[in-house]
Write an enzyme that holds these catalytic residues in place. Structure first.
Site, PDB file in Angstrom:
ATOM      1  N   GLU A 106     -75.123 -47.823  40.417  1.00 47.30           N
ATOM      2  CA  GLU A 106     -73.587 -47.787  40.904  1.00 47.30           C
ATOM      3  C   GLU A 106     -73.623 -47.790  42.630  1.00 47.30           C
ATOM      4  O   GLU A 106     -74.431 -47.219  42.984  1.00 47.30           O
ATOM      5  CB  GLU A 106     -72.673 -46.745  40.432  1.00 47.30           C
ATOM      6  N   CYS A 121     -71.627 -46.151  49.832  1.00 47.19           N
ATOM      7  CA  CYS A 121     -72.567 -45.294  49.266  1.00 47.19           C
ATOM      8  C   CYS A 121     -73.349 -45.949  48.279  1.00 47.19           C
ATOM      9  O   CYS A 121     -72.825 -46.616  47.194  1.00 47.19           O
ATOM     10  CB  CYS A 121     -71.684 -43.981  48.378  1.00 47.19           C
ATOM     11  N   CYS A 128     -82.626 -40.064  37.883  1.00 45.63           N
ATOM     12  CA  CYS A 128     -83.015 -39.247  38.918  1.00 45.63           C
ATOM     13  C   CYS A 128     -83.804 -38.268  38.220  1.00 45.63           C
ATOM     14  O   CYS A 128     -83.293 -37.611  36.998  1.00 45.63           O
ATOM     15  CB  CYS A 128     -81.908 -38.559  39.686  1.00 45.63           C
ATOM     16  N   CYS A 132     -80.663 -31.895  38.482  1.00 43.69           N
ATOM     17  CA  CYS A 132     -79.634 -30.707  38.808  1.00 43.69           C
ATOM     18  C   CYS A 132     -78.582 -30.546  37.681  1.00 43.69           C
ATOM     19  O   CYS A 132     -78.173 -31.440  37.239  1.00 43.69           O
ATOM     20  CB  CYS A 132     -78.707 -31.184  40.043  1.00 43.69           C
ATOM     21  N   CYS A 135     -75.108 -32.257  37.683  1.00 42.46           N
ATOM     22  CA  CYS A 135     -74.857 -33.910  38.148  1.00 42.46           C
ATOM     23  C   CYS A 135     -75.157 -34.771  37.222  1.00 42.46           C
ATOM     24  O   CYS A 135     -76.103 -34.826  36.260  1.00 42.46           O
ATOM     25  CB  CYS A 135     -76.075 -34.220  39.284  1.00 42.46           C
ATOM     26  N   GLY A 175     -79.867 -41.339  42.279  1.00 43.33           N
ATOM     27  CA  GLY A 175     -81.190 -41.170  42.784  1.00 43.33           C
ATOM     28  C   GLY A 175     -81.548 -40.044  43.802  1.00 43.33           C
ATOM     29  O   GLY A 175     -80.698 -39.737  44.614  1.00 43.33           O
ATOM     30  N   SER A 228     -78.823 -31.007  50.308  1.00 41.82           N
ATOM     31  CA  SER A 228     -78.142 -30.118  49.150  1.00 41.82           C
ATOM     32  C   SER A 228     -78.540 -29.079  49.071  1.00 41.82           C
ATOM     33  O   SER A 228     -79.474 -28.930  48.048  1.00 41.82           O
ATOM     34  CB  SER A 228     -78.117 -31.434  47.813  1.00 41.82           C
ATOM     35  N   LEU A 229     -77.999 -28.310  49.787  1.00 35.94           N
ATOM     36  CA  LEU A 229     -78.549 -26.661  49.493  1.00 35.94           C
ATOM     37  C   LEU A 229     -77.870 -26.198  48.473  1.00 35.94           C
ATOM     38  O   LEU A 229     -78.747 -25.525  47.551  1.00 35.94           O
ATOM     39  CB  LEU A 229     -78.058 -25.886  50.888  1.00 35.94           C
ATOM     40  N   ASN A 304     -67.155 -31.675  40.981  1.00 34.90           N
ATOM     41  CA  ASN A 304     -66.200 -32.637  40.286  1.00 34.90           C
ATOM     42  C   ASN A 304     -66.883 -32.564  38.683  1.00 34.90           C
ATOM     43  O   ASN A 304     -67.849 -32.789  38.358  1.00 34.90           O
ATOM     44  CB  ASN A 304     -66.675 -34.203  40.700  1.00 34.90           C
ATOM     45  N   CYS A 351     -68.483 -37.785  43.940  1.00 35.50           N
ATOM     46  CA  CYS A 351     -70.008 -37.100  44.189  1.00 35.50           C
ATOM     47  C   CYS A 351     -70.343 -36.843  42.896  1.00 35.50           C
ATOM     48  O   CYS A 351     -69.381 -35.935  42.024  1.00 35.50           O
ATOM     49  CB  CYS A 351     -70.043 -36.016  44.817  1.00 35.50           C
TER      50      CYS A 351
HETATM   51  N1  SAH Z   1     -79.990 -36.933  45.393  1.00 37.39           N
HETATM   52  C1  SAH Z   1     -79.559 -36.871  46.638  1.00 37.39           C
HETATM   53  C2  SAH Z   1     -78.207 -37.736  46.823  1.00 37.39           C
HETATM   54  C3  SAH Z   1     -77.293 -38.184  45.525  1.00 37.39           C
HETATM   55  S1  SAH Z   1     -75.971 -36.937  45.176  1.00 37.39           S
HETATM   56  C4  SAH Z   1     -78.996 -35.352  46.517  1.00 37.39           C
HETATM   57  O1  SAH Z   1     -78.989 -34.605  45.508  1.00 37.39           O
HETATM   58  O2  SAH Z   1     -78.750 -35.178  47.721  1.00 37.39           O
HETATM   59  C5  SAH Z   1     -75.005 -36.669  46.376  1.00 37.39           C
HETATM   60  C6  SAH Z   1     -74.428 -35.302  46.578  1.00 37.39           C
HETATM   61  O3  SAH Z   1     -73.474 -35.024  45.398  1.00 37.39           O
HETATM   62  C7  SAH Z   1     -75.562 -34.384  46.454  1.00 37.39           C
HETATM   63  O4  SAH Z   1     -74.956 -33.196  47.473  1.00 37.39           O
HETATM   64  C8  SAH Z   1     -75.259 -33.478  45.158  1.00 37.39           C
HETATM   65  O5  SAH Z   1     -75.460 -32.423  44.855  1.00 37.39           O
HETATM   66  C9  SAH Z   1     -73.712 -33.965  44.958  1.00 37.39           C
HETATM   67  N2  SAH Z   1     -73.249 -33.764  43.429  1.00 37.39           N
HETATM   68  C10 SAH Z   1     -73.753 -34.281  42.444  1.00 37.39           C
HETATM   69  N3  SAH Z   1     -73.095 -33.875  41.263  1.00 37.39           N
HETATM   70  C11 SAH Z   1     -71.960 -33.337  41.779  1.00 37.39           C
HETATM   71  C12 SAH Z   1     -70.707 -32.843  41.208  1.00 37.39           C
HETATM   72  N4  SAH Z   1     -70.681 -33.065  39.802  1.00 37.39           N
HETATM   73  N5  SAH Z   1     -69.909 -32.239  41.803  1.00 37.39           N
HETATM   74  C13 SAH Z   1     -69.930 -32.221  43.302  1.00 37.39           C
HETATM   75  N6  SAH Z   1     -70.906 -32.815  43.908  1.00 37.39           N
HETATM   76  C14 SAH Z   1     -71.940 -33.455  43.117  1.00 37.39           C
HETATM   77 FE1  SF4 Z   2     -80.789 -36.254  41.633  1.00 37.09          FE
HETATM   78 FE2  SF4 Z   2     -79.241 -35.641  43.582  1.00 37.09          FE
HETATM   79 FE3  SF4 Z   2     -78.097 -35.639  41.116  1.00 37.09          FE
HETATM   80 FE4  SF4 Z   2     -79.771 -33.824  41.867  1.00 37.09          FE
HETATM   81  S1  SF4 Z   2     -77.622 -34.088  42.819  1.00 37.09           S
HETATM   82  S2  SF4 Z   2     -79.804 -34.805  40.119  1.00 37.09           S
HETATM   83  S3  SF4 Z   2     -81.180 -34.900  43.076  1.00 37.09           S
HETATM   84  S4  SF4 Z   2     -79.066 -37.198  42.297  1.00 37.09           S
END
Ligand code: SAH
Ligand code: SF4
Length: 363
Positions: A106, A121, A128, A132, A135, A175, A228-229, A304, A351
Site C-alpha cells: 500500500e 507515503c 515487516c 511492533c 502495528c 516495512g 520511532s522511539l 490508531n 499510521c
Molecule cells: N517501519 C518504520 C516505518 C513504518 S511505520 C518504522 O517503524 O518507523 C510509520 C510510523 O507509524 C512509525 O513511527 C510507527 O511506529 C507508527 N505506527 C505503527 N502503527 C501505529 C499505530 N497503530 N498507531 C500509530 N502509529 C503507528
Molecule cells: Fe515494522 Fe514499523 Fe510496523 Fe514496527 S512500526 S512492525 S518496524 S512497520
C-alpha cells in the site's frame, strides 16, 4: 526505407514485457542499446515517463509509429498495477498495488488543505519482521523486500493516476526501510535523479536498526531520518518494539547523534501514545531529558486502533487532555513537539493501519 531501429524484431516475443517506470537513466540506456536503438532514445523515454507521466508508448508523440509498436512488443510503462484505490473524506488517497509476483503493498497520497505540496507515503517491504505490538504491518510478518524499481513506481503510479506532482516522500508505509537499506538507498538516488524529488524532501522512518542508520549516514545525503522511539525506557520499549533487545536505546542515541553530525539534518523523533503504556508523565519527562542534546523535533502519534491477528484491539489512544499534558512536559526538552494530525483514518490509511484483506490472505 526502414531505419535499423524500426526493424521489427520477434526475438523477445516470448519474454514478459519489461516495465520501464522506476528504472534509472543508465538502466533505460542499457535497455535501448540492447534493443539496438540509439542512446538518445533513452533520454526521450525517460522524459516521457518521469516528466510527463506517460502511461503508454502511444503518448510518446516524438517517437515514430513503428518504434512505438516495437517498444510495445517488448516493454510496458508501469511495473505495478493499481488493485484498489480508496479516497478519504479529507482527500487522502490509499492505493493498493499489485507487485509483479502478485503480492500487495500500500501507498498513501496525503493531501493537506493548507498546503500546495503533496506527500506520498511509500512501502519498502511486503510485511515487516520487526513485529511492533501496535502495528498492523507487524502483525503480517515479513514477506519480502521491495526492489528500488518497486519503490519508485509507487510514486510514479500515484503521479500518473492523480495527475499531481508529489513533492515529498516519506518511507513510512509497510516495512522497515533500514532492513532493506541497499534498495532504499538506490531508490533515494532515483527519486533525486529521475523522479525529481530532492533528498531534502525525503524522510526515512526506522524502528531503530542501528547498522542501517550508520549505512545511510555514510551516503551523506540530506535525507531526514525519523526514529520511532515510542518509549524512553528500555523495559517499555522492549515490550512494544522488539528489536530494542538487539539495538539498545543507548546505541540508538549514539547513532542518531552521528547521523546528525554526518548529514546536518535534524532528526524527527516519533513517539506513539498508547494509553497506560507510553503516556505517563514520567515518560514524558524522561523523553525530554534524553533528547535535550539531540538536534531533533518530536512528533507524538496518538495510537490508531488496529486489530491484531485475533481481532483484538490491544491498546487505546490517550484522551486529548492526556496527549496535551504529555506534550507540555516533552516541551521541556526545548524541542518543537507536535501531535500528529491524522490523515485518512476513515479508510485505514493512517499510521499503522496499512493492512488489507488481500495481504492477510496471502501465503
Ligand atoms: N517501519 C518504520 C516505518 C513504518 S511505520 C518504522 O517503524 O518507523 C510509520 C510510523 O507509524 C512509525 O513511527 C510507527 O511506529 C507508527 N505506527 C505503527 N502503527 C501505529 C499505530 N497503530 N498507531 C500509530 N502509529 C503507528
Ligand atoms: Fe515494522 Fe514499523 Fe510496523 Fe514496527 S512500526 S512492525 S518496524 S512497520
Amino acid at each position: 526505407m526502414k531505419t535499423v531501429e524500426e526493424t521489427p524484431s520477434d526475438t523477445n516475443a516470448a519474454k514478459p514485457l519489461q516495465a520501464l517506470s522506476g528504472l534509472t537513466f543508465p538502466e533505460l540506456e542499457k535497455f535501448v542499446v540492447e534493443m539496438g536503438l540509439p542512446k538518445f532514445r533513452a533520454k526521450q523515454i525517460h522524459s516521457w515517463i518521469y516528466a510527463k507521466y506517460a502511461e503508454t508508448f502511444d503518448e510518446m508523440s516524438d517517437l515514430s509509429f513503428e518504434l512505438r509498436e516495437k517498444l510495445k512488443s517488448v516493454a510496458k510503462i508501469p511495473l505495478l498495477e493499481i488493485a484498489h484505490l480508496q479516497v478519504s473524506r479529507d482527500g487522502t488517497r490509499k492505493y493498493l498495488f499489485k507487485l509483479p509476483d502478485g503480492k500487495i503493498v500500500e501507498s498513501v497520497l496525503m493531501v493537506f488543505q493548507d498546503r500546495d505540496s503533496l506527500s506520498a507515503c511509500v512501502s519498502s517491504q511486503v510485511g515487516c519482521a520487526v513485529g511492533c505490538t501496535f502495528c498492523a504491518t507487524g502483525y503480517l510478518g515479513f514477506k519480502r523486500n521491495l526492489t528500488s524499481q518497486e519503490i519508485i513506481d509507487q510514486v510514479m503510479c500515484i503521479q500518473r493516476e492523480s495527475g499531481k506532482r508529489i513533492s515529498n516522500v516519506v518511507y513510512m508505509g509497510q516495512g522497515e526501510p533500514l532492513l532493506n537499506v541497499e534498495n532504499v538507498i538506490e531508490s533515494i538516488y532515483t527519486m533525486n535523479e529521475s523522479v525529481g524529488i530532492g533528498a531534502r524532501h525525503l524522510t526515512v522512518s526506522t524502528s531503530g536498526v542501528v547498522p542501517g542508520i550508520k549505512r545511510l549516514a555514510q551516503e551523506n545525503l540530506p535525507v531526514t531520518l525519523a526514529l520511532s522511539l515510542h518509549a524512553p525506557d528500555t523495559q517499555t520499549r522492549e515490550e512494544i518494539v522488539p528489536i530494542t533487545t538487539k539495538w539498545p536505546i543507548s546505541e540508538l542515541m549514539d547513532a542518531l547523534h552521528d547521523y546528525y553530525d554526518a548529514t546536518n539534518r535534524r532528526i524527527t523523533i516519533e513517539y506513539v501514545l498508547l494509553a497506560g503504556v507510553t503516556d505517563f508523565p514520567e515518560q514524558a519527562k524522561a523523553l525530554a531529558d534524553m533528547l535535550k542534546d539531540l538536534h531533533c523535533n518530536i512528533n507524538l502519534i496518538p495510537f490508531n486502533p488496529v486489530e491484531n491477528l485475533e481481532g483484538v484491539v490491544q491498546y487505546q489512544r490517550p484522551s486529548r487532555d492526556a496527549q496535551n499534558k504529555f506534550k507540555l512536559i516533552a516541551e521541556r526538552s526545548g524541542k518543537t513537539v507536535t501531535i500528529r494530525l491524522e490523515r485518512g483514518t476513515d479508510i485505514d490509511a493512517a499510521c499503522g493501519q496499512l493492512h488489507n484483506v488481500f495481504a492477510k490472505t496471502q501465503e
